[in-house]
Design an enzyme around this catalytic site. Structure first.
Site, PDB file in Angstrom:
ATOM      1  N   LYS A  38       0.911  -1.073  -0.034  1.00  0.00           N
ATOM      2  CA  LYS A  38      -0.144  -0.090  -0.141  1.00  0.00           C
ATOM      3  C   LYS A  38       0.978   1.190   0.055  1.00  0.00           C
ATOM      4  O   LYS A  38       1.090   1.658   1.123  1.00  0.00           O
ATOM      5  CB  LYS A  38      -0.774   0.034   1.202  1.00  0.00           C
ATOM      6  CG  LYS A  38      -2.188   0.521   1.036  1.00  0.00           C
ATOM      7  CD  LYS A  38      -2.326   2.033   0.632  1.00  0.00           C
ATOM      8  CE  LYS A  38      -1.754   3.164   1.826  1.00  0.00           C
ATOM      9  NZ  LYS A  38      -1.658   4.470   1.419  1.00  0.00           N
ATOM     10  N   GLU A  52      -0.716   7.515  -0.754  1.00  0.00           N
ATOM     11  CA  GLU A  52      -1.878   7.723  -1.819  1.00  0.00           C
ATOM     12  C   GLU A  52      -1.452   8.770  -2.835  1.00  0.00           C
ATOM     13  O   GLU A  52      -2.012   9.026  -4.048  1.00  0.00           O
ATOM     14  CB  GLU A  52      -3.053   8.127  -1.123  1.00  0.00           C
ATOM     15  CG  GLU A  52      -3.127   9.137   0.005  1.00  0.00           C
ATOM     16  CD  GLU A  52      -2.495   8.740   1.206  1.00  0.00           C
ATOM     17  OE1 GLU A  52      -1.705   7.650   1.356  1.00  0.00           O
ATOM     18  OE2 GLU A  52      -3.082   9.163   2.450  1.00  0.00           O
ATOM     19  N   GLY A 104       7.171   5.631   7.502  1.00  0.00           N
ATOM     20  CA  GLY A 104       6.075   6.779   7.436  1.00  0.00           C
ATOM     21  C   GLY A 104       6.570   7.542   8.758  1.00  0.00           C
ATOM     22  O   GLY A 104       7.610   7.372   9.505  1.00  0.00           O
ATOM     23  N   GLY A 105       5.492   8.303   9.023  1.00  0.00           N
ATOM     24  CA  GLY A 105       5.479   9.205  10.181  1.00  0.00           C
ATOM     25  C   GLY A 105       5.438   8.557  11.403  1.00  0.00           C
ATOM     26  O   GLY A 105       4.631   7.511  11.595  1.00  0.00           O
ATOM     27  N   THR A 119       1.583   7.828  12.584  1.00  0.00           N
ATOM     28  CA  THR A 119       1.124   6.620  11.992  1.00  0.00           C
ATOM     29  C   THR A 119       1.714   5.328  12.543  1.00  0.00           C
ATOM     30  O   THR A 119       1.000   4.360  12.767  1.00  0.00           O
ATOM     31  CB  THR A 119       1.288   6.781  10.434  1.00  0.00           C
ATOM     32  OG1 THR A 119       0.858   8.027  10.151  1.00  0.00           O
ATOM     33  CG2 THR A 119       0.435   5.677   9.664  1.00  0.00           C
ATOM     34  N   GLY A 120       3.074   5.371  12.665  1.00  0.00           N
ATOM     35  CA  GLY A 120       3.770   4.321  13.349  1.00  0.00           C
ATOM     36  C   GLY A 120       3.044   3.743  14.495  1.00  0.00           C
ATOM     37  O   GLY A 120       2.737   2.594  14.682  1.00  0.00           O
ATOM     38  N   GLU A 123       9.746   2.033  10.187  1.00  0.00           N
ATOM     39  CA  GLU A 123      11.006   2.737   9.999  1.00  0.00           C
ATOM     40  C   GLU A 123      10.268   4.175   9.947  1.00  0.00           C
ATOM     41  O   GLU A 123       9.680   4.735   9.126  1.00  0.00           O
ATOM     42  CB  GLU A 123      11.469   2.571   8.501  1.00  0.00           C
ATOM     43  CG  GLU A 123      12.348   1.355   8.143  1.00  0.00           C
ATOM     44  CD  GLU A 123      13.559   1.431   8.764  1.00  0.00           C
ATOM     45  OE1 GLU A 123      13.785   2.574   8.904  1.00  0.00           O
ATOM     46  OE2 GLU A 123      14.032   0.420   9.284  1.00  0.00           O
ATOM     47  N   CYS A 156      14.145  11.378   5.379  1.00  0.00           N
ATOM     48  CA  CYS A 156      13.838  10.869   6.667  1.00  0.00           C
ATOM     49  C   CYS A 156      15.252  11.153   7.439  1.00  0.00           C
ATOM     50  O   CYS A 156      15.310  11.344   8.701  1.00  0.00           O
ATOM     51  CB  CYS A 156      13.476   9.483   7.022  1.00  0.00           C
ATOM     52  SG  CYS A 156      14.443   8.474   5.881  1.00  0.00           S
ATOM     53  N   GLU A 208       9.983  16.753  13.717  1.00  0.00           N
ATOM     54  CA  GLU A 208      10.383  16.631  12.440  1.00  0.00           C
ATOM     55  C   GLU A 208       9.649  17.449  11.553  1.00  0.00           C
ATOM     56  O   GLU A 208       8.175  17.019  11.432  1.00  0.00           O
ATOM     57  CB  GLU A 208      10.312  15.171  11.883  1.00  0.00           C
ATOM     58  CG  GLU A 208      10.894  14.875  10.509  1.00  0.00           C
ATOM     59  CD  GLU A 208      10.450  13.428  10.339  1.00  0.00           C
ATOM     60  OE1 GLU A 208       9.071  13.037  10.214  1.00  0.00           O
ATOM     61  OE2 GLU A 208      11.294  12.622   9.725  1.00  0.00           O
TER      62      GLU A 208
HETATM   63  P1  NAD Z   1       2.508   8.926   6.566  1.00  0.00           P
HETATM   64  O1  NAD Z   1       2.816   8.363   8.127  1.00  0.00           O
HETATM   65  O2  NAD Z   1       1.473   9.867   6.608  1.00  0.00           O
HETATM   66  O3  NAD Z   1       2.203   7.933   5.743  1.00  0.00           O
HETATM   67  C1  NAD Z   1       2.872   6.710   5.375  1.00  0.00           C
HETATM   68  C2  NAD Z   1       1.926   5.882   4.677  1.00  0.00           C
HETATM   69  O4  NAD Z   1       1.096   5.273   5.752  1.00  0.00           O
HETATM   70  C3  NAD Z   1       1.089   6.195   3.667  1.00  0.00           C
HETATM   71  O5  NAD Z   1       1.083   5.095   2.604  1.00  0.00           O
HETATM   72  C4  NAD Z   1      -0.068   6.263   4.202  1.00  0.00           C
HETATM   73  O6  NAD Z   1      -1.319   6.150   3.433  1.00  0.00           O
HETATM   74  C5  NAD Z   1      -0.402   5.236   5.148  1.00  0.00           C
HETATM   75  N1  NAD Z   1      -1.023   5.226   6.441  1.00  0.00           N
HETATM   76  C6  NAD Z   1      -1.465   6.548   6.881  1.00  0.00           C
HETATM   77  N2  NAD Z   1      -2.344   6.126   7.946  1.00  0.00           N
HETATM   78  C7  NAD Z   1      -2.380   4.808   8.215  1.00  0.00           C
HETATM   79  C8  NAD Z   1      -3.290   4.067   8.890  1.00  0.00           C
HETATM   80  N3  NAD Z   1      -3.913   4.381   9.907  1.00  0.00           N
HETATM   81  N4  NAD Z   1      -2.874   2.630   8.808  1.00  0.00           N
HETATM   82  C9  NAD Z   1      -2.184   2.192   7.643  1.00  0.00           C
HETATM   83  N5  NAD Z   1      -1.630   2.959   6.916  1.00  0.00           N
HETATM   84  C10 NAD Z   1      -1.597   4.133   7.296  1.00  0.00           C
HETATM   85  O7  NAD Z   1       3.981   9.501   6.497  1.00  0.00           O
HETATM   86  P2  NAD Z   1       4.388  10.407   5.051  1.00  0.00           P
HETATM   87  O8  NAD Z   1       3.720  11.488   5.236  1.00  0.00           O
HETATM   88  O9  NAD Z   1       3.724   9.536   3.922  1.00  0.00           O
HETATM   89  O10 NAD Z   1       5.840  10.043   4.968  1.00  0.00           O
HETATM   90  C11 NAD Z   1       6.900  11.087   5.617  1.00  0.00           C
HETATM   91  C12 NAD Z   1       7.376  10.514   6.823  1.00  0.00           C
HETATM   92  O11 NAD Z   1       8.114   9.237   6.388  1.00  0.00           O
HETATM   93  C13 NAD Z   1       8.257  11.184   7.439  1.00  0.00           C
HETATM   94  O12 NAD Z   1       7.849  11.059   8.810  1.00  0.00           O
HETATM   95  C14 NAD Z   1       9.574  10.540   7.332  1.00  0.00           C
HETATM   96  O13 NAD Z   1      10.592  10.537   8.256  1.00  0.00           O
HETATM   97  C15 NAD Z   1       8.996   8.963   7.363  1.00  0.00           C
HETATM   98  N6  NAD Z   1      10.042   8.206   6.545  1.00  0.00           N
HETATM   99  C16 NAD Z   1      11.173   7.307   7.302  1.00  0.00           C
HETATM  100  C17 NAD Z   1      12.024   6.739   6.402  1.00  0.00           C
HETATM  101  C18 NAD Z   1      12.948   5.715   7.280  1.00  0.00           C
HETATM  102  O14 NAD Z   1      13.685   4.913   6.511  1.00  0.00           O
HETATM  103  N7  NAD Z   1      12.928   5.842   8.474  1.00  0.00           N
HETATM  104  C19 NAD Z   1      12.129   6.693   5.068  1.00  0.00           C
HETATM  105  C20 NAD Z   1      11.346   7.464   4.514  1.00  0.00           C
HETATM  106  C21 NAD Z   1      10.159   8.632   5.072  1.00  0.00           C
END
Ligand code: NAD
Length: 504
Positions: free
Chosen positions: A174, A177, A227-228, A231-232, A249, A288, A393
């Site tokens: 997934k 979006e 991701g963020g 969300t994590g 991550e 990130c 961040e």
């Molecule tokens: P985000 O957390 O908003 O979204 C990431 C993904 O999670 C998207 O596909 C989103 O649709 C999905 N998502 C959102 N809510 C969800 C839920 N409730 N259940 C399941 N999936 C859900 O992050 P973003 O804004 O897309 O990305 C930026 C973030 O990613 C930054 O915090 C960045 O530091 C982090 N990031 C980390 C690394 C790493 O290697 N540590 C690499 C790249 C980006």
């Protein structure tokens, strides 16, 4: 084209019939219309992946054969390079030059895991008896839910898809979006290569709807998320009910520690400033591991920051395909607002905005910036550890500046973060640089550099930057269960309990 979900070996529209317009963040032009999947689609994909794992041939395919397939994926990405580069460029607004580097890294990631797949078949354990054969073997985890962000869309997906396939799992991907197109291309490559139906599945759509079942569903054995932090946390909480494996991550707030002896000559100053500039403003800071916290020795502050500001002001923002563009827009209007809010808060808290701190508009020679989400490279001086701009961040083109006078203070500042993804130390004193590197609580530490990573070296964070590791042998192990098989070659009566009653 709205048949862009790939489920059980077939392209489909969303069950709801809904679609989403994907727009280029550099000029808001329409890039494509894709299916907007929902929970129903993701559940169908999970069911397909479950079936393929439980009853299909994939997990029993020899490791070397699965490895070969990954090498072919790398080859196909190289052959279709222009298509991949254009798709990534239009979705993210980054330059094709940068997308091309990403594609090289992605192909290398598939090659790395393709070769690793067959290298470690487990080990024989000495059980201390000739009558026992004891082995540790690796098996795939099962159905993997893979959720990825928009900043390096296909790269982040590749770090998960390649080891998941290498280990014999099935998966549902997934992607973010906002940036789905390279994931669609990857699925078309896997389809062309004849990956069995149900092994690789793609759902598109919002996180809370299309993504959520991947953490909560009992038929998913592992969820790997990039991701963020917010969300994590949701994903970890949702996954707890079914005690699935979770790999996270997350973000970073990465210190770039500069000692005065790293800028005590013209050449050294030029190199250290140049790297600090890249660390902060590459991909407009949407990285990130961005070096968003400059931690500089007090005695070098003035000359270093003056030069950093001068260089930041000369960065050319522009449309991705235009000549001369050095960096692009932020991913969305909402994200730009968030970045700007951090800067405004920093200003209110007493920090000094040395340059930037505003939307970038007008025409700098590459076409108008007015229709995209551009933000000026921003240097926030006189920042302190109490300020939100130092701790949170922002994920934009901003760098905060803090100063130190002793090594201990440098380490204390650099480690004063809930995150712990990466950091760097700059010094011409090799012993000192290594000493500091050893004390930094971050998953990756660079000495006199900022940013490089290698597919064969683990990537991941301490603290709130995540759980688990991607890349390297550990990146494959995330997708494997370890099983101990203990075989007694001469079974006999144990004698543990007395044999009473009639003897056999
Ligand atoms: P985000 O957390 O908003 O979204 C990431 C993904 O999670 C998207 O596909 C989103 O649709 C999905 N998502 C959102 N809510 C969800 C839920 N409730 N259940 C399941 N999936 C859900 O992050 P973003 O804004 O897309 O990305 C930026 C973030 O990613 C930054 O915090 C960045 O530091 C982090 N990031 C980390 C690394 C790493 O290697 N540590 C690499 C790249 C980006």
């Amino acid at each position: 084209m709205s048949e862009t979900l790939y489920i059980d070996g077939a392209w489909r529209s969303a069950a709801s019939g809904q679609t989403r317009e994907i727009r280029c963040p550099a000029d808001d032009s329409l890039v494509g219309v894709v299916a907007e999947g929902g929970a129903e689609d993701t559940e169908a994909a999970i069911a397909a992946a479950r079936r393929a794992f439980d009853t299909g041939p994939w997990r029993r395919t020899p490791d070397a054969e699965r490895g070969d397939l990954l090498l072919q994926v790398a080859e196909a990405i190289d052959i279709r390079r222009d298509e991949f580069v254009d798709a990534e460029t239009l979705d993210t607004g980054k330059r094709p030059y940068e997308s091309d580097i990403d594609m090289t890294d992605i192909a290398n990631c598939f090659r790395y895991f393709g070769k690793l797949a067959a290298q470690d078949a487990g080990r024989v354990v000495d059980a201390g008896s000739a009558d026992v054969d004891s082995r540790v073997v690796y098996e795939p985890v099962g159905v993997c839910g893979l959720i990825t962000p928009w900043n390096y869309p296909l790269l982040q997906a590749a770090w998960k898809v390649a080891p998941a396939l290498a280990a014999g799992n099935t998966f549902v991907l997934k992607p973010a979006e906002l940036t789905p197109h390279t994931a669609i291309l990857l699925m078309s490559v896997l389809d062309d290569l004849g990956v069995p139906a149900g092994v690789a599945n793609l759902v598109l759509g919002a996180g809370a709807t299309a993504g959520a079942p991947l953490s909560a569903h009992p038929d998913v054995d592992l969820v790997s998320f990039t991701g963020g932090l917010a969300t994590g946390r949701i994903i970890a909480r949702e996954a707890a009910a079914t005690v699935k494996k979770v790999a996270l991550e997350l973000g970073g707030k990465n210190p770039n520690v500069v000692f005065a002896d790293a800028c005590d000559t013209r050449e050294r100053l030029a190199a250290t400033v140049d790297n600090a500039l890249n660390a902060a403003f590459l991909h407009s800071g949407q990285v990130c591991s961005a070096g968003a916290r400059l931690v500089i020795e007090e005695s070098a502050h003035d000359r270093f920051v003056d030069e950093l500001v001068r260089r930041a002001e000369s960065i050319r923002l522009g449309l991705p395909f235009a000549q001369g563009t050095e960096t692009g827009p932020l991913i969305s209007s909402a994200h730009r607002d968030k970045v700007h809010a951090y800067v405004e808060q920093a200003r209110a808290e007493g920090a000094v905005i040395r340059t930037g701190g505003e939307f970038a508009t007008g025409d700098e020679g590459s076409g108008t910036l007015d229709n995209g989400w551009f933000y000026r490279p921003t240097v926030i001086d006189k920042a302190t550890r109490a300020m939100a701009c130092v701790h949170d961040e922002g994920f934009g083109p901003t760098v905060t500046v803090e100063t130190f006078t002793t090594e201990d203070e440098a380490v204390a500042i650099a480690n004063d973060t809930d995150y712990g993804l990466s950091g760097a130390v700059w010094s011409s004193d090799a012993a000192r640089a290594r000493r500091i590197a050893g004390r930094l609580r971050h998953g990756t530490v660079w000495i006199n550099d900022f940013g490089p990573y290698l597919p064969q070296a683990e990537w991941g964070g301490f603290g709130h930057s995540g759980v688990g590791r991607e890349l390297g042998p550990s990146g494959l192990n995330e997708y494997r269960e370890t099983k101990h098989v203990y075989e007694n070659l001469r079974p006999d009566v144990t004698g543990w309990f007395a044999a009473r009653g009639e003897q056999l």
